[in-house]
Design a protein around this motif. Structure first.
Motif, short mmCIF file in Angstrom:
data_model
loop_
_atom_site.label_atom_id
_atom_site.label_comp_id
_atom_site.label_asym_id
_atom_site.label_seq_id
_atom_site.Cartn_x
_atom_site.Cartn_y
_atom_site.Cartn_z
N HIS A 41 3.63 -11.00 21.36
CA HIS A 41 4.36 -11.16 20.19
C HIS A 41 5.23 -12.61 20.40
CE1 HIS A 41 4.96 -7.31 17.49
NE2 HIS A 41 3.68 -7.53 18.05
N ARG A 42 5.67 -12.92 21.56
CA ARG A 42 6.46 -14.06 22.01
C ARG A 42 5.74 -15.33 21.70
NH1 ARG A 42 7.82 -13.50 27.12
NH2 ARG A 42 9.06 -11.96 26.60
N SER A 43 4.40 -15.16 22.28
CA SER A 43 3.40 -16.09 22.28
C SER A 43 3.10 -16.71 20.84
CB SER A 43 2.16 -15.87 23.05
OG SER A 43 1.18 -16.88 22.66
N LEU A 44 2.84 -15.68 19.87
CA LEU A 44 2.36 -15.86 18.43
C LEU A 44 3.58 -16.40 17.70
CD1 LEU A 44 0.29 -12.69 17.81
CD2 LEU A 44 -0.44 -15.10 18.25
N ARG A 45 5.01 -15.90 17.92
CA ARG A 45 6.04 -16.38 17.52
C ARG A 45 6.31 -17.85 17.81
NH1 ARG A 45 8.72 -11.56 18.79
NH2 ARG A 45 9.62 -12.46 20.50
N ASP A 46 6.09 -18.32 19.12
CA ASP A 46 6.26 -19.58 19.49
C ASP A 46 5.30 -20.55 18.79
OD1 ASP A 46 8.47 -18.79 21.29
OD2 ASP A 46 7.05 -18.98 23.01
N GLU A 47 4.25 -19.99 18.39
CA GLU A 47 3.06 -20.78 17.71
C GLU A 47 3.32 -20.86 16.03
OE1 GLU A 47 -0.96 -19.51 18.48
OE2 GLU A 47 -0.28 -18.92 20.50
N GLY A 48 4.42 -20.05 15.87
CA GLY A 48 4.76 -19.99 14.28
C GLY A 48 3.86 -19.34 13.46
N LEU A 49 3.16 -18.24 14.07
CA LEU A 49 2.38 -17.66 13.35
C LEU A 49 2.81 -16.38 12.87
CD1 LEU A 49 -1.10 -17.86 15.52
CD2 LEU A 49 -0.70 -18.74 13.35
N ILE A 50 3.91 -15.69 13.55
CA ILE A 50 4.53 -14.64 13.46
C ILE A 50 5.97 -14.90 13.39
CG2 ILE A 50 2.68 -13.18 13.85
CD1 ILE A 50 4.60 -12.22 16.00
N TYR A 51 6.74 -14.12 12.49
CA TYR A 51 8.31 -14.00 12.68
C TYR A 51 8.73 -12.50 12.62
CZ TYR A 51 8.31 -12.89 7.67
OH TYR A 51 7.77 -12.45 6.45
N THR A 52 9.71 -12.23 13.46
CA THR A 52 10.24 -10.79 13.70
C THR A 52 11.54 -10.67 12.63
OG1 THR A 52 9.29 -10.84 15.78
CG2 THR A 52 10.87 -9.20 15.27
N GLU A 53 11.58 -9.53 12.07
CA GLU A 53 12.90 -9.04 11.41
C GLU A 53 13.39 -8.19 12.26
OE1 GLU A 53 14.37 -10.28 8.63
OE2 GLU A 53 13.03 -11.60 8.12
N PRO A 54 14.54 -8.20 12.68
CA PRO A 54 15.03 -6.84 13.61
C PRO A 54 15.07 -5.74 12.73
CG PRO A 54 16.27 -9.09 13.98
CD PRO A 54 15.32 -9.39 12.74
N GLY A 55 14.62 -4.62 13.41
CA GLY A 55 14.66 -3.23 12.61
C GLY A 55 13.40 -3.11 11.57
N LEU A 56 12.75 -4.16 11.32
CA LEU A 56 11.60 -3.92 10.37
C LEU A 56 10.16 -4.26 10.78
CD1 LEU A 56 13.25 -5.98 7.15
CD2 LEU A 56 13.03 -3.38 7.73
N GLY A 57 10.09 -5.29 12.01
CA GLY A 57 9.09 -5.44 12.57
C GLY A 57 8.44 -6.73 12.56
N SER A 58 7.30 -7.22 12.68
CA SER A 58 6.66 -8.51 13.12
C SER A 58 5.81 -8.92 11.83
CB SER A 58 6.42 -8.92 14.35
OG SER A 58 7.23 -8.70 15.37
N PHE A 59 5.74 -9.98 11.34
CA PHE A 59 5.10 -10.35 10.12
C PHE A 59 4.35 -11.60 10.20
CE2 PHE A 59 8.65 -7.47 8.93
CZ PHE A 59 8.03 -6.52 8.16
N VAL A 60 3.30 -11.81 9.63
CA VAL A 60 2.61 -13.09 9.59
C VAL A 60 3.35 -13.92 8.63
CG1 VAL A 60 0.51 -14.15 8.83
CG2 VAL A 60 0.25 -11.89 9.73
N THR A 61 3.49 -15.18 9.37
CA THR A 61 4.27 -16.17 8.57
C THR A 61 3.59 -16.85 7.25
OG1 THR A 61 5.37 -17.00 10.64
CG2 THR A 61 5.16 -18.73 8.95
N ALA A 62 4.20 -17.06 6.21
CA ALA A 62 3.40 -17.54 5.01
C ALA A 62 2.85 -18.93 5.22
CB ALA A 62 4.57 -17.66 3.93
N SER A 63 1.33 -18.86 4.76
CA SER A 63 0.39 -19.94 5.26
C SER A 63 0.81 -20.92 4.00
CB SER A 63 -0.72 -19.61 5.07
OG SER A 63 -1.78 -20.63 5.23
N GLU A 64 0.48 -22.12 4.31
CA GLU A 64 0.55 -23.27 3.43
C GLU A 64 -0.81 -23.52 2.85
OE1 GLU A 64 3.49 -24.84 2.35
OE2 GLU A 64 4.61 -23.35 3.42
N ARG A 65 -1.79 -22.84 3.37
CA ARG A 65 -3.15 -23.34 2.73
C ARG A 65 -3.42 -23.17 1.41
NH1 ARG A 65 -6.26 -19.66 7.24
NH2 ARG A 65 -4.69 -19.86 8.54
#
Length: 65
Positions: A41-65
């Motif tokens: 999780h930390r690696s993917l957060r550091d890459e900007g691919l996911i973000y974590t909402e405390p108490g809710l979970g981790s989610f894919v970052t919105a894409s600019e594609r």
């Protein structure tokens, strides 16, 4: 495991703003230790691919594609 999740994000298995597996779910799927799941999780957060909402979970970052 980070490579597997990264690929799933890139191929759309986990689309933008969708929840990614929790550390507990990663443990069950891959048979890994909790610390390893946290590193994934930390690696993917550091890459900007996911973000974590405390108490809710981790989610894919919105894409600019």
């Amino acid at each position: 495991m980070a490579d597997v999740l990264r690929q799933r994000i890139e191929d759309g298995t986990y689309p933008p703003r969708s929840r990614v597996p929790s550390v507990l779910q990663l443990q069950a799927e891959f048979g890994i230790a909790a610390a390893t799941g946290q590193k994934v999780h930390r690696s993917l957060r550091d890459e900007g691919l996911i973000y974590t909402e405390p108490g809710l979970g981790s989610f894919v970052t919105a894409s600019e594609r």
